[in-house]
Design an enzyme around this catalytic site. Sequence first.
Site, PDB file in Angstrom:
ATOM      1  N   CYS A 117       4.287   8.580   0.448  1.00 31.30           N
ATOM      2  CA  CYS A 117       2.657  10.008   0.866  1.00 31.30           C
ATOM      3  C   CYS A 117       3.210  10.517  -0.626  1.00 31.30           C
ATOM      4  CB  CYS A 117       2.323  10.529   1.175  1.00 31.30           C
ATOM      5  SG  CYS A 117       0.689  10.896   1.803  1.00 31.30           S
ATOM      6  N   ARG A 177       1.004  -1.240   0.316  1.00 31.61           N
ATOM      7  CA  ARG A 177       0.392  -0.202  -0.353  1.00 31.61           C
ATOM      8  C   ARG A 177       0.834   1.363   0.087  1.00 31.61           C
ATOM      9  NH1 ARG A 177      -1.146   4.897   2.370  1.00 31.61           N
ATOM     10  NH2 ARG A 177      -0.092   3.866   4.436  1.00 31.61           N
ATOM     11  N   ASP A 178       1.329   1.454   1.074  1.00 32.40           N
ATOM     12  CA  ASP A 178       2.317   2.654   1.181  1.00 32.40           C
ATOM     13  C   ASP A 178       3.471   2.968   0.153  1.00 32.40           C
ATOM     14  OD1 ASP A 178       3.450   5.004   2.232  1.00 32.40           O
ATOM     15  OD2 ASP A 178       3.150   4.549   4.218  1.00 32.40           O
ATOM     16  N   HIS A 203       5.281   4.093  13.326  1.00 30.42           N
ATOM     17  CA  HIS A 203       5.863   4.700  10.893  1.00 30.42           C
ATOM     18  C   HIS A 203       6.414   5.286  10.893  1.00 30.42           C
ATOM     19  CE1 HIS A 203       3.182   4.419   6.941  1.00 30.42           C
ATOM     20  NE2 HIS A 203       3.650   5.357   6.963  1.00 30.42           N
ATOM     21  N   ASN A 255       9.463   3.829   3.775  1.00 25.05           N
ATOM     22  CA  ASN A 255       9.302   4.056   5.535  1.00 25.05           C
ATOM     23  C   ASN A 255      10.832   3.229   5.293  1.00 25.05           C
ATOM     24  OD1 ASN A 255       6.408   4.352   4.230  1.00 25.05           O
ATOM     25  ND2 ASN A 255       6.419   3.603   6.468  1.00 25.05           N
TER      26      ASN A 255
HETATM   27  C1  LIG Z   1     -10.194  11.285   1.120  1.00 22.79           C
HETATM   28  C2  LIG Z   1     -10.929  11.700  -0.447  1.00 22.79           C
HETATM   29  C3  LIG Z   1     -11.457   9.997  -0.771  1.00 22.79           C
HETATM   30  C4  LIG Z   1     -12.117  13.045  -0.057  1.00 22.79           C
HETATM   31  O1  LIG Z   1     -11.928  13.972  -1.897  1.00 22.79           O
HETATM   32  P1  LIG Z   1     -13.054  14.590  -2.310  1.00 22.79           P
HETATM   33  O2  LIG Z   1     -12.543  15.531  -3.683  1.00 22.79           O
HETATM   34  O3  LIG Z   1     -13.033  15.637  -1.278  1.00 22.79           O
HETATM   35  O4  LIG Z   1     -14.136  13.750  -2.064  1.00 22.79           O
HETATM   36  P2  LIG Z   1     -15.673  13.884  -2.094  1.00 22.79           P
HETATM   37  O5  LIG Z   1     -16.405  12.879  -1.341  1.00 22.79           O
HETATM   38  O6  LIG Z   1     -16.483  14.589  -2.301  1.00 22.79           O
HETATM   39  O7  LIG Z   1     -15.618  13.145  -4.143  1.00 22.79           O
HETATM   40  C5  LIG Z   1     -14.641  13.281  -5.315  1.00 22.79           C
HETATM   41  C6  LIG Z   1     -15.164  12.009  -6.106  1.00 22.79           C
HETATM   42  O8  LIG Z   1     -14.518  11.182  -5.333  1.00 22.79           O
HETATM   43  C7  LIG Z   1     -15.047   9.814  -5.337  1.00 22.79           C
HETATM   44  N1  LIG Z   1     -14.864   9.556  -4.046  1.00 22.79           N
HETATM   45  C8  LIG Z   1     -15.228   9.548  -2.855  1.00 22.79           C
HETATM   46  N2  LIG Z   1     -14.704   8.943  -2.350  1.00 22.79           N
HETATM   47  C9  LIG Z   1     -14.502   7.759  -2.434  1.00 22.79           C
HETATM   48  C10 LIG Z   1     -14.146   6.620  -2.176  1.00 22.79           C
HETATM   49  N3  LIG Z   1     -13.396   6.157  -0.864  1.00 22.79           N
HETATM   50  N4  LIG Z   1     -13.229   5.827  -2.973  1.00 22.79           N
HETATM   51  C11 LIG Z   1     -13.848   6.184  -4.528  1.00 22.79           C
HETATM   52  N5  LIG Z   1     -13.920   6.801  -4.884  1.00 22.79           N
HETATM   53  C12 LIG Z   1     -14.107   7.855  -3.637  1.00 22.79           C
HETATM   54  C13 LIG Z   1     -16.140   9.843  -5.193  1.00 22.79           C
HETATM   55  O9  LIG Z   1     -17.715   9.525  -5.367  1.00 22.79           O
HETATM   56  C14 LIG Z   1     -16.279  11.154  -6.566  1.00 22.79           C
HETATM   57  O10 LIG Z   1     -16.518  11.196  -7.284  1.00 22.79           O
HETATM   58  P3  LIG Z   1     -17.276  11.685  -8.609  1.00 22.79           P
HETATM   59  O11 LIG Z   1     -18.365  12.350  -8.627  1.00 22.79           O
HETATM   60  O12 LIG Z   1     -16.164  13.223  -9.145  1.00 22.79           O
HETATM   61  O13 LIG Z   1     -16.498  10.934 -10.293  1.00 22.79           O
HETATM   62  C15 LIG Z   1      -9.990  12.056  -0.860  1.00 22.79           C
HETATM   63  O14 LIG Z   1      -9.379  13.406  -0.696  1.00 22.79           O
HETATM   64  C16 LIG Z   1      -8.387  11.277  -1.386  1.00 22.79           C
HETATM   65  O15 LIG Z   1      -9.136   9.899  -2.316  1.00 22.79           O
HETATM   66  N6  LIG Z   1      -7.549  10.905  -0.433  1.00 22.79           N
HETATM   67  C17 LIG Z   1      -6.740  10.764  -0.265  1.00 22.79           C
HETATM   68  C18 LIG Z   1      -5.236  10.446  -0.230  1.00 22.79           C
HETATM   69  C19 LIG Z   1      -4.330   9.418  -0.045  1.00 22.79           C
HETATM   70  O16 LIG Z   1      -4.779   8.200  -0.575  1.00 22.79           O
HETATM   71  N7  LIG Z   1      -3.398   9.434   0.664  1.00 22.79           N
HETATM   72  C20 LIG Z   1      -2.191   8.873   0.849  1.00 22.79           C
HETATM   73  C21 LIG Z   1      -3.194   8.029   1.982  1.00 22.79           C
HETATM   74  S1  LIG Z   1      -2.454   8.518   3.560  1.00 22.79           S
HETATM   75  C22 LIG Z   1      -0.769   7.934   3.575  1.00 22.79           C
HETATM   76  O17 LIG Z   1       0.478   7.714   2.951  1.00 22.79           O
HETATM   77  C23 LIG Z   1       0.149   8.400   5.183  1.00 22.79           C
HETATM   78  C24 LIG Z   1       0.277   7.589   6.021  1.00 22.79           C
HETATM   79  C25 LIG Z   1      -1.253   6.365   6.172  1.00 22.79           C
HETATM   80  O18 LIG Z   1       1.212   6.330   5.187  1.00 22.79           O
HETATM   81  C26 LIG Z   1       0.897   7.324   7.096  1.00 22.79           C
HETATM   82  C27 LIG Z   1       2.010   8.970   7.271  1.00 22.79           C
HETATM   83  O19 LIG Z   1       2.713   7.850   6.935  1.00 22.79           O
HETATM   84  O20 LIG Z   1       1.533   9.583   7.212  1.00 22.79           O
END
Ligand SMILES: CC(C)(COP(=O)([O-])OP(=O)([O-])OC[C@H]1O[C@@H](n2cnc3c(N)ncnc32)[C@H](O)[C@@H]1OP(=O)([O-])[O-])[C@@H](O)C(=O)NCCC(=O)NCCSC(=O)C[C@@](C)(O)CC(=O)[O-]
Length: 302
Positions: free
Chosen positions: A240, A15-16, A207, A249
């Site tokens: 990320c 994933r990450d 992490h 990581n």
């Molecule tokens: C949270 C949202 C979805 C908000 O995104 P948004 O644009 O604010 O969401 P929305 O609710 O307004 O929806 C917009 C569109 O996204 C779709 N949508 C909405 N939700 C989903 C979903 N779950 N699955 C699939 N589709 C989705 C939804 O259906 C819509 O589609 P459209 O009508 O435009 O065709 C967006 O910002 C997002 O997906 N962000 C993900 C960011 C991410 O994955 N970052 C990396 C992971 S975190 C990380 O790596 C850190 C960590 C954990 O490892 C720890 C560290 O090291 O810090």
Amino acid sequence: MKLPTKVKLVDVGPRDGLQNEKEPVPAEVKIRLVHMLQDAGLKEIEVTSFVSPKWVPQMGDNAEVMAGIHRKPGVRYSVLVPNMKGLEAALASKPDEIVVFGAASEAFSQKNINCSIAESIERFAPVVEGARAKGIYVRGAISTTVGCPYEGDIAPSRVELVAKLMKEIGVQHIGVADTIGVGTPKKVQAAMEAALKHYAIDDVSGHFHDTYGQALVNTMACLEMGIWQFDSSVAGLGGCPYAKGATGNVATEDVVYMLQGLGVDTGIDLDKLIDAGKYISDFLQRKPNSRAATALLNKRAG
Ligand SMILES: CC(C)(COP(=O)([O-])OP(=O)([O-])OC[C@H]1O[C@@H](n2cnc3c(N)ncnc32)[C@H](O)[C@@H]1OP(=O)([O-])[O-])[C@@H](O)C(=O)NCCC(=O)NCCSC(=O)C[C@@](C)(O)CC(=O)[O-]
């Protein structure tokens, strides 16, 4: 120095590790990587995330990857879930654990999940309730607990606040993340202590990204506090998409090598783990980003 006698590592490589790759990595490669990790003895693997494919295209094959895994008894498979839409999709793929992910920094929260910290907690509350109602364990990741690419240093009080808010909505475990790998041991210990104000030591993990080469020493600093659960990434993959310049990581191989030397049990076969890291690194056409893997691969080559 009294260290934990056993350590649980969650490999977040699939994933990450892969979420930031620009070229698509086929589902079958991700599935094979998961199989190699479980064969190496990993007991928990963070497989994918049910996020918007517009935001993170590389994870768009989440359901296919989850469906393709031959699950091994005793291994837990976790997935990231940001909202109810993600939960609905994730539930169909039957994860053992979901991870809601917030941040200690407002700016990072906005960039990563497009909402404020307060809004994220509101979004997570029904996700946590829905998952727990189905008997699925809920972990919470707190990003940018030491430093933020947009806000700079982050005070431990900010970590404490998010840990408190997550506890209040029923998140069962907190992962304290140094997203951009700027932490040094005392700073990381302070972030951990902040989380420990609301979570027991058995419910907190580290992490650590390795941008400044501090991840292993930060892991050691946490072991000295009695923390025994860590995320790591095979071959040091990752980063990320919303933390520009941050590297992967800490490499699982490096953590396992250190723990073996300390006499701490992980249940992981380092040789098989190195094979898994080599497999994915060969696919990505680069060398494993792990000092231990590099040394041991050189030794193998004679
Ligand atoms: C949270 C949202 C979805 C908000 O995104 P948004 O644009 O604010 O969401 P929305 O609710 O307004 O929806 C917009 C569109 O996204 C779709 N949508 C909405 N939700 C989903 C979903 N779950 N699955 C699939 N589709 C989705 C939804 O259906 C819509 O589609 P459209 O009508 O435009 O065709 C967006 O910002 C997002 O997906 N962000 C993900 C960011 C991410 O994955 N970052 C990396 C992971 S975190 C990380 O790596 C850190 C960590 C954990 O490892 C720890 C560290 O090291 O810090």
